[in-house]
Write an enzyme that holds these catalytic residues in place. Structure first.
Site, PDB file in Angstrom:
ATOM      1  N   CYS A 126      93.020  64.443   9.600  1.00 58.42           N
ATOM      2  CA  CYS A 126      92.015  65.310   9.010  1.00 58.42           C
ATOM      3  C   CYS A 126      92.135  65.178   7.499  1.00 58.42           C
ATOM      4  CB  CYS A 126      92.294  66.752   9.441  1.00 58.42           C
ATOM      5  SG  CYS A 126      91.284  67.976   8.594  1.00 58.42           S
ATOM      6  N   GLU A 161      80.982  68.865  16.552  1.00 58.17           N
ATOM      7  CA  GLU A 161      81.673  69.840  17.409  1.00 58.17           C
ATOM      8  C   GLU A 161      80.751  70.378  18.497  1.00 58.17           C
ATOM      9  OE1 GLU A 161      84.872  70.828  17.670  1.00 58.17           O
ATOM     10  OE2 GLU A 161      85.522  69.483  16.069  1.00 58.17           O
ATOM     11  N   CYS A 163      85.763  62.262   6.325  1.00 53.70           N
ATOM     12  CA  CYS A 163      86.039  63.340   7.270  1.00 53.70           C
ATOM     13  C   CYS A 163      86.120  62.648   8.616  1.00 53.70           C
ATOM     14  CB  CYS A 163      84.909  64.368   7.265  1.00 53.70           C
ATOM     15  SG  CYS A 163      85.006  65.557   8.628  1.00 53.70           S
ATOM     16  N   ASP A 223      93.876  67.767  14.200  1.00 53.57           N
ATOM     17  CA  ASP A 223      92.681  67.937  13.372  1.00 53.57           C
ATOM     18  C   ASP A 223      92.175  69.352  13.656  1.00 53.57           C
ATOM     19  OD1 ASP A 223      90.331  67.193  11.793  1.00 53.57           O
ATOM     20  OD2 ASP A 223      89.232  67.085  13.677  1.00 53.57           O
ATOM     21  N   SER A 224      91.146  69.760  12.918  1.00 50.92           N
ATOM     22  CA  SER A 224      90.542  71.063  13.210  1.00 50.92           C
ATOM     23  C   SER A 224      89.836  71.044  14.572  1.00 50.92           C
ATOM     24  CB  SER A 224      89.530  71.409  12.120  1.00 50.92           C
ATOM     25  OG  SER A 224      88.488  70.452  12.122  1.00 50.92           O
ATOM     26  N   HIS A 245      85.505  63.523  11.478  1.00 52.68           N
ATOM     27  CA  HIS A 245      84.386  63.765  12.395  1.00 52.68           C
ATOM     28  C   HIS A 245      83.248  62.759  12.184  1.00 52.68           C
ATOM     29  CE1 HIS A 245      86.243  67.721  13.006  1.00 52.68           C
ATOM     30  NE2 HIS A 245      85.387  67.955  13.986  1.00 52.68           N
TER      31      HIS A 245
HETATM   32  N1  DGL Z   1      87.841  66.409  10.471  1.00 59.40           N
HETATM   33  C1  DGL Z   1      88.243  67.102   9.317  1.00 59.40           C
HETATM   34  C2  DGL Z   1      88.339  66.271   8.085  1.00 59.40           C
HETATM   35  O1  DGL Z   1      88.608  65.098   8.186  1.00 59.40           O
HETATM   36  C3  DGL Z   1      87.784  68.519   9.079  1.00 59.40           C
HETATM   37  C4  DGL Z   1      86.438  68.964   9.450  1.00 59.40           C
HETATM   38  C5  DGL Z   1      86.328  70.485   9.323  1.00 59.40           C
HETATM   39  O2  DGL Z   1      87.042  71.162  10.066  1.00 59.40           O
HETATM   40  O3  DGL Z   1      85.574  70.964   8.464  1.00 59.40           O
HETATM   41  O4  DGL Z   1      88.233  66.746   6.985  1.00 59.40           O
END
Ligand code: DGL
Length: 336
Positions: free
Chosen positions: A73, A155, A187, A10-11, A189
């Site tokens: 992600c 984050e 997302c 993931d990011s 996150h």
């Molecule tokens: N967790 C990621 C997603 O599901 C990306 C969040 C990001 O880096 O903006 O899209």
């Protein structure tokens, strides 16, 4: 090959929500996780750029010998899934699992009114990936909202408190106005903020996170390809005991596989650059056969990853994909 790790990325820390579900459903598997924190966030960036970053990370995972790739992600799925399947599945026989269709499937099963909300990054919303994935729902009325600050908050380790609640109220207002009965956390996150999101939306709105369903896809695909780890306890023990603390292999083949691992080196052949090979095992930092890397600051990532995933996160190493260039890399040195 069955003993090789599952590659997941993931990011940043969002993909840990998917890693959690995989660990729960497949406790015998090893994970090799990369947080592309040097390039985080992916959400506001053009999809082309995200595609190239995601492919760089996946190249590193494949170079490290993973048996499967999990794009944990949504933004990277929207940007790079087709190319990843072309490059790794068609080209090299490595299956690629993603997070958008599992979430869409779950939303389709849950909604009663057809009024579905999706909160995601700007990249995911603008890609139209969820609109396509959900189009089979009869009478679908889709409301989408980009929530970039949720990623920044997660984050930063801020997942509760008044700041999160204020941001949630602001972002979720259009979803409430649309009277959605199902809200996709599009997302990875966002499940980290599920408490405040659910509080604002109310009990009657079903929140959909892709992690559980994605982990089922991981299981299904590994089983179909005969790639499940043969020692169901392999990843349970610490790297120092070679997994011996497990209760034995359900398959009966665990002894042979356990013997292949080198105690104190914490990895299979595919994990030649495993965390323990840096000497971390002797410092007691490696808690499992899993490995975690970050393209940005490994220490900052380690602190958050331990908080969200617990003690299975040992020492985090510097990834050498995007952003890792120029950093002395023991993995490379060992393999070259
Ligand atoms: N967790 C990621 C997603 O599901 C990306 C969040 C990001 O880096 O903006 O899209």
């Amino acid at each position: 090959m069955n003993d090789a790790p599952i590659g997941i990325f993931d990011s940043g820390v969002g993909g840990l929500t998917v890693a959690r579900a995989i660990l729960d459903q497949l406790p015998g598997e090893r994970l090799l996780y990369i947080g592309d924190t040097a390039n985080s966030p992916y959400g506001p960036k053009p999809l082309e750029q995200v595609r190239s970053m995601a492919l760089n990370v996946m190249d590193e995972l494949v170079d490290s010998g993973v048996k499967m790739l999990v794009i944990a992600c949504n933004t990277a799925t929207a940007a790079a899934l087709d190319e990843a399947r072309e490059r790794y599945t068609k080209g090299m026989g490595i299956p690629v699992i993603e997070v958008i269709s599992p979430a869409a499937r779950t939303a389709a099963a849950l909604t009663r009114s057809g009024r579905v909300g999706v909160i995601a990054t700007a990249g995911t919303v603008n890609s139209g990936a969820y609109a396509r994935a959900l189009q089979g729902i009869p009478g679908l009325n889709l409301t989408q909202q980009a929530c970039p600050r949720f990623v920044q908050l997660a984050e930063a380790g801020i997942t509760t408190g008044p700041q999160v609640l204020d941001v949630a109220k602001e972002y979720l207002e259009p979803l409430q106005a649309a009277a959605v009965d199902t809200l996709v956390l599009g997302c990875t996150h966002y499940p980290l903020l599920a408490g405040p999101i659910s509080y604002v939306m109310g009990r009657n709105v079903a929140l959909v996170s892709s992690s559980e369903e994605t982990a089922k896809d991981v299981y299904r695909e590994l089983a179909a390809r005969n790639l499940l780890h043969t020692d169901t306890q392999a990843a349970v023990g610490s790297s120092d005991d070679g997994g011996a603390s497990g209760s034995g292999a359900a398959s009966g083949a665990g002894g042979a596989n356990a013997a292949k691992r080198v105690p104190g080196q914490g990895g299979t052949q595919g994990m030649a650059g495993g965390a323990a090979s840096s000497g971390a095992a002797s410092s007691g930092e490696v808690a499992s056969g899993h490995e975690f890397r970050a393209t940005g600051d490994p220490v900052a990532f380690q602190v958050l990853a331990k908080r969200f995933l617990g003690p299975v996160v040992g020492q985090v190493r510097q990834a050498h994909a995007t952003g890792g260039a120029g950093v002395k890399n023991l993995d490379r040195e060992i393999r070259e």
